[in-house]
Design a protein around this motif. Structure first.
Motif, PDB file in Angstrom:
ATOM      1  N   TYR A   4      13.351 -20.039  19.335  1.00 55.88           N
ATOM      2  CA  TYR A   4      11.988 -19.869  18.822  1.00 55.88           C
ATOM      3  C   TYR A   4      11.360 -18.613  19.407  1.00 55.88           C
ATOM      4  CZ  TYR A   4      12.717 -24.843  18.044  1.00 55.88           C
ATOM      5  OH  TYR A   4      13.241 -26.059  17.667  1.00 55.88           O
ATOM      6  N   ILE A   5      10.454 -18.034  18.659  1.00 59.86           N
ATOM      7  CA  ILE A   5       9.669 -16.896  19.146  1.00 59.86           C
ATOM      8  C   ILE A   5       8.228 -17.118  18.705  1.00 59.86           C
ATOM      9  CG2 ILE A   5      10.228 -15.426  17.162  1.00 59.86           C
ATOM     10  CD1 ILE A   5      10.326 -13.700  20.339  1.00 59.86           C
ATOM     11  N   ASP A   6       7.321 -17.089  19.665  1.00 55.70           N
ATOM     12  CA  ASP A   6       5.917 -17.330  19.311  1.00 55.70           C
ATOM     13  C   ASP A   6       5.228 -16.038  18.912  1.00 55.70           C
ATOM     14  OD1 ASP A   6       5.379 -16.085  21.758  1.00 55.70           O
ATOM     15  OD2 ASP A   6       4.479 -17.854  22.674  1.00 55.70           O
ATOM     16  N   ASP A   7       3.949 -16.151  18.624  1.00 54.89           N
ATOM     17  CA  ASP A   7       3.151 -14.978  18.243  1.00 54.89           C
ATOM     18  C   ASP A   7       3.140 -13.960  19.374  1.00 54.89           C
ATOM     19  OD1 ASP A   7       2.277 -16.282  15.867  1.00 54.89           O
ATOM     20  OD2 ASP A   7       0.753 -17.323  17.040  1.00 54.89           O
ATOM     21  N   ALA A   8       3.151 -12.705  19.016  1.00 49.94           N
ATOM     22  CA  ALA A   8       3.048 -11.639  20.012  1.00 49.94           C
ATOM     23  C   ALA A   8       1.568 -11.388  20.291  1.00 49.94           C
ATOM     24  CB  ALA A   8       3.733 -10.372  19.509  1.00 49.94           C
ATOM     25  N   VAL A   9       1.006 -12.157  21.196  1.00 55.26           N
ATOM     26  CA  VAL A   9      -0.429 -12.088  21.431  1.00 55.26           C
ATOM     27  C   VAL A   9      -0.806 -11.691  22.853  1.00 55.26           C
ATOM     28  CG1 VAL A   9      -0.946 -13.775  19.633  1.00 55.26           C
ATOM     29  CG2 VAL A   9      -0.595 -14.557  21.977  1.00 55.26           C
ATOM     30  N   HIS A  10       0.162 -11.599  23.736  1.00 58.79           N
ATOM     31  CA  HIS A  10      -0.159 -11.341  25.139  1.00 58.79           C
ATOM     32  C   HIS A  10      -0.114  -9.844  25.437  1.00 58.79           C
ATOM     33  CE1 HIS A  10       0.224 -15.630  25.698  1.00 58.79           C
ATOM     34  NE2 HIS A  10       1.356 -15.573  25.040  1.00 58.79           N
ATOM     35  N   PRO A  11      -1.278  -9.204  25.663  1.00 56.71           N
ATOM     36  CA  PRO A  11      -1.270  -7.768  25.940  1.00 56.71           C
ATOM     37  C   PRO A  11      -0.784  -7.475  27.363  1.00 56.71           C
ATOM     38  CG  PRO A  11      -3.513  -8.608  26.027  1.00 56.71           C
ATOM     39  CD  PRO A  11      -2.625  -9.757  25.625  1.00 56.71           C
ATOM     40  N   TRP A  12       0.075  -6.475  27.492  1.00 50.28           N
ATOM     41  CA  TRP A  12       0.553  -6.029  28.803  1.00 50.28           C
ATOM     42  C   TRP A  12       1.178  -4.666  28.642  1.00 50.28           C
ATOM     43  CZ3 TRP A  12       5.681  -6.063  31.292  1.00 50.28           C
ATOM     44  CH2 TRP A  12       5.598  -5.873  32.668  1.00 50.28           C
ATOM     45  N   ALA A  63      14.914 -11.504  12.653  1.00 53.70           N
ATOM     46  CA  ALA A  63      16.007 -11.055  11.781  1.00 53.70           C
ATOM     47  C   ALA A  63      17.350 -11.639  12.215  1.00 53.70           C
ATOM     48  CB  ALA A  63      16.069  -9.527  11.759  1.00 53.70           C
ATOM     49  N   LEU A  64      17.499 -11.914  13.510  1.00 52.41           N
ATOM     50  CA  LEU A  64      18.738 -12.495  14.035  1.00 52.41           C
ATOM     51  C   LEU A  64      18.756 -14.026  13.950  1.00 52.41           C
ATOM     52  CD1 LEU A  64      19.301 -10.216  17.154  1.00 52.41           C
ATOM     53  CD2 LEU A  64      20.707 -10.306  15.078  1.00 52.41           C
ATOM     54  N   GLY A  65      17.669 -14.616  13.455  1.00 53.18           N
ATOM     55  CA  GLY A  65      17.659 -16.051  13.236  1.00 53.18           C
ATOM     56  C   GLY A  65      16.702 -16.868  14.079  1.00 53.18           C
ATOM     57  N   ALA A  66      15.940 -16.221  14.964  1.00 53.02           N
ATOM     58  CA  ALA A  66      14.944 -16.967  15.740  1.00 53.02           C
ATOM     59  C   ALA A  66      13.864 -17.484  14.790  1.00 53.02           C
ATOM     60  CB  ALA A  66      14.323 -16.088  16.816  1.00 53.02           C
ATOM     61  N   GLN A  67      13.410 -18.680  15.045  1.00 53.78           N
ATOM     62  CA  GLN A  67      12.361 -19.276  14.204  1.00 53.78           C
ATOM     63  C   GLN A  67      10.995 -18.869  14.742  1.00 53.78           C
ATOM     64  OE1 GLN A  67      12.655 -23.491  13.712  1.00 53.78           O
ATOM     65  NE2 GLN A  67      10.690 -23.636  12.693  1.00 53.78           N
ATOM     66  N   ALA A  68      10.208 -18.209  13.898  1.00 54.81           N
ATOM     67  CA  ALA A  68       8.844 -17.816  14.279  1.00 54.81           C
ATOM     68  C   ALA A  68       7.956 -19.047  14.300  1.00 54.81           C
ATOM     69  CB  ALA A  68       8.306 -16.787  13.300  1.00 54.81           C
ATOM     70  N   ILE A  69       7.215 -19.206  15.403  1.00 56.44           N
ATOM     71  CA  ILE A  69       6.241 -20.285  15.496  1.00 56.44           C
ATOM     72  C   ILE A  69       4.903 -19.673  15.874  1.00 56.44           C
ATOM     73  CG2 ILE A  69       7.860 -22.150  15.965  1.00 56.44           C
ATOM     74  CD1 ILE A  69       7.261 -21.850  18.935  1.00 56.44           C
ATOM     75  N   SER A  70       3.851 -20.226  15.325  1.00 58.74           N
ATOM     76  CA  SER A  70       2.528 -19.650  15.520  1.00 58.74           C
ATOM     77  C   SER A  70       1.625 -20.566  16.332  1.00 58.74           C
ATOM     78  CB  SER A  70       1.871 -19.364  14.175  1.00 58.74           C
ATOM     79  OG  SER A  70       0.532 -18.943  14.370  1.00 58.74           O
ATOM     80  N   VAL A  78       4.454 -25.747  18.608  1.00 54.91           N
ATOM     81  CA  VAL A  78       4.434 -24.870  19.787  1.00 54.91           C
ATOM     82  C   VAL A  78       4.369 -25.716  21.055  1.00 54.91           C
ATOM     83  CG1 VAL A  78       3.096 -23.131  21.037  1.00 54.91           C
ATOM     84  CG2 VAL A  78       3.488 -22.864  18.590  1.00 54.91           C
ATOM     85  N   LYS A  79       3.523 -26.728  21.069  1.00 50.87           N
ATOM     86  CA  LYS A  79       3.424 -27.601  22.248  1.00 50.87           C
ATOM     87  C   LYS A  79       4.760 -28.256  22.554  1.00 50.87           C
ATOM     88  CE  LYS A  79      -1.460 -28.792  21.828  1.00 50.87           C
ATOM     89  NZ  LYS A  79      -2.415 -29.880  21.579  1.00 50.87           N
ATOM     90  N   ALA A  80       5.468 -28.703  21.528  1.00 52.76           N
ATOM     91  CA  ALA A  80       6.763 -29.350  21.722  1.00 52.76           C
ATOM     92  C   ALA A  80       7.803 -28.370  22.249  1.00 52.76           C
ATOM     93  CB  ALA A  80       7.246 -29.972  20.412  1.00 52.76           C
ATOM     94  N   VAL A  81       7.805 -27.157  21.719  1.00 50.85           N
ATOM     95  CA  VAL A  81       8.755 -26.134  22.177  1.00 50.85           C
ATOM     96  C   VAL A  81       8.467 -25.764  23.631  1.00 50.85           C
ATOM     97  CG1 VAL A  81       9.476 -23.725  21.840  1.00 50.85           C
ATOM     98  CG2 VAL A  81       9.248 -25.252  19.875  1.00 50.85           C
ATOM     99  N   ILE A  82       7.196 -25.612  23.977  1.00 52.31           N
ATOM    100  CA  ILE A  82       6.817 -25.283  25.354  1.00 52.31           C
ATOM    101  C   ILE A  82       7.182 -26.428  26.292  1.00 52.31           C
ATOM    102  CG2 ILE A  82       4.865 -24.864  26.904  1.00 52.31           C
ATOM    103  CD1 ILE A  82       3.635 -23.188  24.594  1.00 52.31           C
ATOM    104  N   ALA A  83       6.944 -27.656  25.873  1.00 49.44           N
ATOM    105  CA  ALA A  83       7.309 -28.816  26.704  1.00 49.44           C
ATOM    106  C   ALA A  83       8.812 -28.827  26.965  1.00 49.44           C
ATOM    107  CB  ALA A  83       6.867 -30.106  26.035  1.00 49.44           C
TER     108      ALA A  83
END
Length: 91
Positions: A4-12, A63-70, A78-83
């Motif tokens: 899984y890959i979540d939203d790209a929201v964390h600035p750094w 593109a390589l197959g990771a599932q986007a989660i928002s 998202v809560k389940a994936v993080i848990a």
């Protein structure tokens, strides 16, 4: 099994970052390797086993197959994936 890959929201450092997580650590490390992310970038944290991924690399992961989660529209998922990522923490 899924990566899984979540939203790209964390600035750094001038970029936005996402979290790459997976159902299992072997899957997580395999996807990171496909993306060219070194194993030393693995974050074995109590907050969840993951890799930080820049926004452009996030698109490559999808593109390589990771599932986007928002975090905006898939909150329960998202809560389940993080848990699950937290359960993989190895002290």
């Amino acid at each position: 099994m899924t990566v899984y890959i979540d939203d790209a929201v964390h600035p750094w450092r001038g970029e936005r970052w996402a979290h790459l997580m997976a159902d299992t650590l072997p899957e997580l490390h395999a996807m990171a390797a496909q993306l060219g992310i070194p194993r030393r970038a693995f974050q074995n944290r109590r907050s969840g086993a993951h890799y930080d991924v820049s926004a452009p690399l996030r698109l490559q992961a999808i593109a390589l197959g990771a599932q986007a989660i928002s975090r905006h529209t898939d909150r329960e998922r998202v809560k389940a994936v993080i848990a699950n990522a937290r359960s993989q923490y190895q002290a």
